[in-house]
Design a protein around this motif. Structure first.
Motif, mmCIF file in Angstrom:
data_model
loop_
_atom_site.group_PDB
_atom_site.id
_atom_site.type_symbol
_atom_site.label_atom_id
_atom_site.label_comp_id
_atom_site.label_asym_id
_atom_site.label_seq_id
_atom_site.Cartn_x
_atom_site.Cartn_y
_atom_site.Cartn_z
ATOM 1 N N LEU A 1 7.690 -2.477 -6.611
ATOM 2 C CA LEU A 1 7.405 -1.950 -7.830
ATOM 3 C C LEU A 1 8.654 -1.328 -8.084
ATOM 4 C CD1 LEU A 1 4.915 0.628 -5.632
ATOM 5 C CD2 LEU A 1 4.452 -0.674 -7.723
ATOM 6 N N TYR B 1 5.568 -2.681 3.622
ATOM 7 C CA TYR B 1 5.744 -1.368 2.939
ATOM 8 C C TYR B 1 7.034 -1.688 2.477
ATOM 9 C CZ TYR B 1 2.612 1.022 6.211
ATOM 10 O OH TYR B 1 1.698 1.654 7.017
ATOM 11 N N ARG C 1 -1.803 0.639 -8.089
ATOM 12 C CA ARG C 1 -0.534 1.129 -7.924
ATOM 13 C C ARG C 1 0.822 0.218 -8.760
ATOM 14 N NH1 ARG C 1 1.446 0.409 -1.689
ATOM 15 N NH2 ARG C 1 1.522 -1.755 -2.336
ATOM 16 N N LEU D 1 -4.839 4.715 4.064
ATOM 17 C CA LEU D 1 -5.199 3.861 5.125
ATOM 18 C C LEU D 1 -6.774 4.081 5.631
ATOM 19 C CD1 LEU D 1 -1.975 3.795 7.065
ATOM 20 C CD2 LEU D 1 -2.788 2.368 5.544
ATOM 21 N N GLY D 2 -7.359 5.046 5.148
ATOM 22 C CA GLY D 2 -8.620 5.246 5.424
ATOM 23 C C GLY D 2 -9.497 4.650 4.443
ATOM 24 N N LEU E 1 0.699 10.282 8.541
ATOM 25 C CA LEU E 1 0.835 9.011 8.120
ATOM 26 C C LEU E 1 -0.520 8.331 8.557
ATOM 27 C CD1 LEU E 1 4.108 8.513 9.821
ATOM 28 C CD2 LEU E 1 3.796 8.363 7.570
ATOM 29 N N HIS E 2 -1.615 9.087 9.081
ATOM 30 C CA HIS E 2 -2.887 8.516 9.313
ATOM 31 C C HIS E 2 -2.826 7.414 10.722
ATOM 32 C CE1 HIS E 2 -7.000 8.263 8.066
ATOM 33 N NE2 HIS E 2 -7.079 6.999 8.388
ATOM 34 N N VAL F 1 11.253 -0.302 -6.660
ATOM 35 C CA VAL F 1 12.018 1.042 -6.449
ATOM 36 C C VAL F 1 13.299 0.493 -5.437
ATOM 37 C CG1 VAL F 1 11.658 2.645 -4.651
ATOM 38 C CG2 VAL F 1 10.033 1.902 -6.214
ATOM 39 N N ASN G 1 -1.497 -3.532 1.261
ATOM 40 C CA ASN G 1 -0.686 -2.938 1.890
ATOM 41 C C ASN G 1 -0.071 -1.581 1.258
ATOM 42 O OD1 ASN G 1 0.717 -4.008 -0.445
ATOM 43 N ND2 ASN G 1 2.469 -4.833 0.513
ATOM 44 N N PRO G 2 -1.280 -0.705 1.190
ATOM 45 C CA PRO G 2 -0.669 0.557 0.863
ATOM 46 C C PRO G 2 -0.011 1.345 1.478
ATOM 47 C CG PRO G 2 -2.909 0.595 1.710
ATOM 48 C CD PRO G 2 -2.601 -0.836 1.725
ATOM 49 N N PHE G 3 0.718 2.284 1.107
ATOM 50 C CA PHE G 3 1.848 2.965 1.937
ATOM 51 C C PHE G 3 0.888 4.145 2.587
ATOM 52 C CE2 PHE G 3 4.508 2.245 -2.015
ATOM 53 C CZ PHE G 3 5.324 1.456 -1.391
ATOM 54 N N PRO G 4 1.446 4.626 4.016
ATOM 55 C CA PRO G 4 0.786 5.575 4.703
ATOM 56 C C PRO G 4 0.829 7.003 3.798
ATOM 57 C CG PRO G 4 2.762 4.902 5.852
ATOM 58 C CD PRO G 4 2.522 4.072 4.297
ATOM 59 N N LYS G 5 0.337 7.028 2.712
ATOM 60 C CA LYS G 5 0.372 8.342 1.755
ATOM 61 C C LYS G 5 -1.001 8.627 1.369
ATOM 62 C CE LYS G 5 5.179 7.271 0.482
ATOM 63 N NZ LYS G 5 5.918 8.265 0.843
ATOM 64 N N ASN H 1 -5.534 9.941 2.900
ATOM 65 C CA ASN H 1 -4.807 8.907 3.310
ATOM 66 C C ASN H 1 -5.186 7.634 3.016
ATOM 67 O OD1 ASN H 1 -3.200 6.897 4.863
ATOM 68 N ND2 ASN H 1 -2.193 8.894 5.512
ATOM 69 N N TYR I 1 3.516 6.846 -6.767
ATOM 70 C CA TYR I 1 5.056 6.545 -6.037
ATOM 71 C C TYR I 1 6.002 5.617 -6.993
ATOM 72 C CZ TYR I 1 8.115 4.148 -2.683
ATOM 73 O OH TYR I 1 9.215 3.654 -2.201
ATOM 74 N N GLY I 2 5.551 4.884 -7.469
ATOM 75 C CA GLY I 2 6.464 4.057 -8.579
ATOM 76 C C GLY I 2 7.040 4.984 -9.561
#
Lengths: 536, 299
Positions: free
Chosen positions: A400, A393, B207, B193-194, A533-534, A402, B130-134, B191, B142-143
């Motif tokens: 990106l 993460y 992204r 992560l699914g 957060l799944h 950030v 590696n997606p964020f857990p969002k 999400n 996000y960026g």
């Protein structure tokens, strides 16, 4: 079978063996449940069932189990059952049975021969040796059935013969307490059924590796059950003792729920013990409202103090500090702080904070001291959960463009939230029930006549710190503090309504409910973040 | 068609392009002439992890709007090299980089480099998705959100600067570019992560596109995926090369041959052995070691 290590691929599944083992298991399980029910006094031990008292019935059950277990062992040894036993039950089993047999020898000789080591020493030693050898020397099918069957038979026989019954009392010299048979026998029987379950479980699977597997499974299962039982006993005891006090004057529709600013009110649930003040002369049913409010303010303030500091420190230690000697020292120191006795924190608050902040006991100092106690746990748990956030993460965010702080704020801390909340839940459970430091820095009158009005007392002033709150600087009452005061005070001010004990048990029940309520809030918020957060 | 080998006998390299000069021969890299301009040009790059040298004096130019593949056996330093191009190696405390990498003519190791701006313009896609857990939407936005290019929420809408519509446009555009829109447009708030592994990887590419980079670095982007997902990623890379400069690290030589315009071969020790048009590398490499590697005799 000549070679020990050679076992048939298919474990022996003797139909007869299973047919005997299954009823023994069922009987053992029922007896186990019944002994706990008797211990909790859900079953009256003097009751007569099938023409026998409950205790006699236990004895009969033990005898039946002994017969069944020994029967399988002997039949298997002489080849009537198709089993796959190992050559020996093993030394650990032998040691357990040797010890148990030695105890039996000791008890019997003490009872019938006399309290002299010259008598009971050799008898215990010989019986212990016999138990050890019976378990280890013969093949596993004998070794793991006969020694336990003998124990079951001895105990069951003594009960059935009436040597041990409800009127029997064990009066030990080493303690002032006495153990009436009505309470001791169910416990002994419960332990004995564990042995029976283990033996019968092994026998059911035809001994050998599979038998040991099943035996261990049953033992672990019953141990878990016992642990849950102890927990249930604890809660049930508090509820049983406190419920009457708690429900004094309670009714489903007697109260009023006032809608703010609208002068409408609805009938509502009424629980005076929770909603009334404690000490006023005019209150019909003294309640614990001031203490509940005090406890909630304490927890709120402590969490407000400890969580930002703890999480901030954890962020620094994981994301910014070099991992090395410094972080190790901090970790050790933090763990040490968490194990520090709470009275030490209280003493620090009394000597350092009280004179500097309020000049006397106060809610604010209580919040700070409990916050200090909560801090190490919040730090440890959020540290661990920030460490567990995958580096992927952080990489993805950095790639990106950030910045580090934004990454921490929007990716790392949200991902670490469930772990942090777990820490806060554990810590709140501890500080909500904390008494010792509150005695020193917080507590005021044990039976207050009003709740601390923190929200309404904020006022602006012309000198620093410009916002003051008189209520926070005054002592108050909290549930554990009030419980302690009630138990030690001797006389409750309104003896015509509650005795000391009644009021104490009621307070304990409310404390339990408050802690459970806080726990529920914590679990719900953790669930919310996990969903988000799944993670589940 | 031109070629060059950068091993011990690099000075013997053959130069067949027209317009070669004496400087071309001296400067080992200017002799490989590709279409278009050099987007990134690497000079004498050395990377050390502690005392161990991971990259040995590598120089190469990477042309814009094309796919450059970096291939080589495990541990040859190709990923390390890739991470030098947007200074992700700064995140490893033991790594030390010497030499220069020029991006549009500016040395990114020259000091006073704005890392935030650099990584916005040189994006990166990692080996494991590696997606964020969002939510899917939040992953894309996000960026830009963190860079202050998108403002949504209570305060911006009170101030009349709500970018919700822009955000939706951006999400749609990036997901379409990453060929993911049709699969997820009905569940943008779910999400990320699914999603399946291949979808997650395309989401990571989307992204990366959302911050509007010039260069996209990909570190074995398909190695964790099944053949169908891999084919989708490969198609996507070829499409992206029309607008972006793509540098791909891969273990898979067929993949490099399929998707790249030019290929650089790294061999053990962090040495760039040969860099040329992909066709040339796979059909007629100059170096015997590259030939051995490609035909499977080594590595």
């Amino acid at each position: 079978m000549s070679n020990a290590t050679e076992t048939e691929l298919r474990a022996g599944h003797s139909t007869l063996g299973r047919q005997v083992a299954l009823p023994v298991l069922g009987l053992a399980f029922l007896t186990f449940l019944a002994t706990w029910a008797t211990t909790f006094q859900w079953i009256d031990e003097t009751r007569t069932v099938l023409g026998m008292t409950v205790l006699t019935l236990f004895g009969v059950a033990l005898l039946l189990m002994a017969a069944g277990v020994a029967g399988i062992g002997v039949l298997s040894r002489f080849g009537f059952l198709d089993t796959t036993p190992s050559p020996t039950a093993g030394l650990p089993v032998g040691i357990v049975f040797g010890t148990l047999w030695a105890f039996i020898g000791m008890a019997v000789s003490l009872q019938y021969i006399g309290n002299t080591i010259v008598y009971w020493g050799p008898i215990a030693f010989v019986l212990g040796a016999v138990g050890l050898l019976t378990a280890t020397l013969p093949r596993e099918d004998i070794g793991s059935t006969v020694p336990s069957a003998v124990l079951l038979a001895v105990l069951g026989g003594l009960i059935v013969a009436g040597v041990l019954d409800a009127t029997w009392v064990y009066e030990a010299e080493w303690t002032g307490a006495i153990f009436p048979g009505s309470e001791l026998i169910p416990l002994l029987v419960s332990v004995a059924t564990l042995l029976g379950v283990w033996s019968a479980g092994k026998a059911k699977e035809g001994f050998g590796a599979q038998g040991r597997e099943v035996g261990a499974f049953y033992i672990i299962g019953t141990v878990v059950f016992s642990m849950l039982s102890v927990l249930a006993l604890l809660i049930w005891f508090i509820v049983k003792n406190g419920l009457d006090t708690f429900l004094t004057g309670a009714s489903l529709t007697g109260g009023h729920l006032n809608v703010p600013f609208a002068s409408i009110s609805f009938p509502f649930i009424e629980v005076p013990f929770v909603t009334n003040v404690t000490g006023s002369l005019f209150v019909e049913t003294p309640g614990v409202m001031p203490a509940v409010v005090g406890t909630l303010w304490l927890v709120f303030g402590a969490v407000l103090f400890a969580v930002p500091l703890g999480v901030g420190a954890a962020v620094f230690l994981t994301e910014y500090a070099d991992q090395g000697r410094f972080t190790q020292v901090v970790e050790v120191a933090t763990n040490g702080l968490w194990s520090t006795p709470s009275i030490v924190f209280g003493l620090f608050g009394l000597a350092f904070l009280v004179p500097r902040i309020s000049g006397g006991n106060s809610i604010f100092v209580g919040q700070l001291v409990l916050g200090f106690m909560l801090l190490p746990l919040v730090l440890i748990t959020s540290w661990e959960s920030i460490k567990a956030v995958p580096d992927e993460y952080r990489d993805a965010s950095a790639a990106l463009g950030v910045s580090k702080w934004q990454t921490i704020r929007s990716v790392v801390i949200p991902a670490a939230m469930p772990g942090t909340i777990t820490g806060v839940i554990l810590g709140v459970g501890r500080i909500a029930g904390e008494t010792a430091p509150l005695l020193l820095v917080f507590g005021g009158a044990p039976y207050p006549s009003k709740s601390p009005n923190v929200v309404g007392q904020f006022s602006f002033s012309t000198e620093p710190p410009f916002i003051t709150n008189q209520a926070l600087l005054e002592p108050a009452s909290a549930l554990p503090y009030q419980l302690y005061a009630t138990i030690t005070a001797g006389v409750f001010p309104r003896p015509e309504i509650y005795s000391n004990q009644e009021f104490g048990w009621g307070t304990a029940l409310v404390l339990l409910l408050v802690v459970l309520g806080l726990y529920a809030i914590g679990v719900a918020s953790r669930l919310y973040f996990r969903r988000k957060l799944h993670y589940e | 068609m031109s070629s060059n080998t950068v091993d011990t006998d690099q000075m013997d390299s053959q130069l067949t392009t027209s317009g070669e000069t004496a400087e071309d021969i001296e400067d080992a890299w200017s002799d490989y002439q590709f279409q278009g301009e050099a987007k990134l040009s690497v000079e004498d790059l050395d990377v050390y992890y502690g005392d161990e040298q991971a990259i040995q004096s590598v120089s190469m130019n990477i042309p814009e709007e094309s796919v450059t593949a970096l291939i080589g056996p495990s541990g040859c330093g190709k990923s390390t090299f890739l991470r030098c191009l947007n200074r992700m190696n700064d995140r490893i405390s033991s790594a030390r980089v010497e030499g220069s990498v020029e991006f549009d003519g500016e040395n990114i190791y020259g000091g006073r480099t704005n890392l935030v701006e650099l990584r916005k313009r040189i994006g990166m896609v990692f080996q494991a998705p590696n997606p964020f857990p969002k939510s899917i939407k939040d992953n894309i936005s996000y960026g830009p959100r963190k860079h202050g290019d998108l403002e949504t929420g209570l305060l911006p809408s009170l101030l009349g600067r709500d970018d919700t519509a822009e955000e939706m446009d951006l999400v749609e555009r990036c997901l379409k570019q990453a060929a993911l829109w049709d699969e997820v447009n009905d569940r943008l708030d779910d999400n990320a992560l699914g999603l399946s592994g291949g979808q997650q990887q395309r989401l990571c590419i989307a992204r990366c596109l959302a911050v509007d980079p010039d260069v996209i670095l990909m570190d074995e982007p398909a190695s964790a995926l099944d053949p169908i997902a891999t084919a989708k990623i490969e198609d996507l890379i070829e499409q992206l090369a029309e607008e972006y400069t793509v540098v791909v690290v891969t273990h898979n030589m067929q993949q490099a041959a399929r998707i790249s315009d030019q290929t650089a071969v790294f061999l053990t020790g962090g040495e760039l052995v040969e860099y040329d048009d992909t066709e040339k590398i796979f059909e007629n490499p100059e170096s015997q070691r590259v030939d051995d590697y490609i035909t499977g005799k080594f590595g």
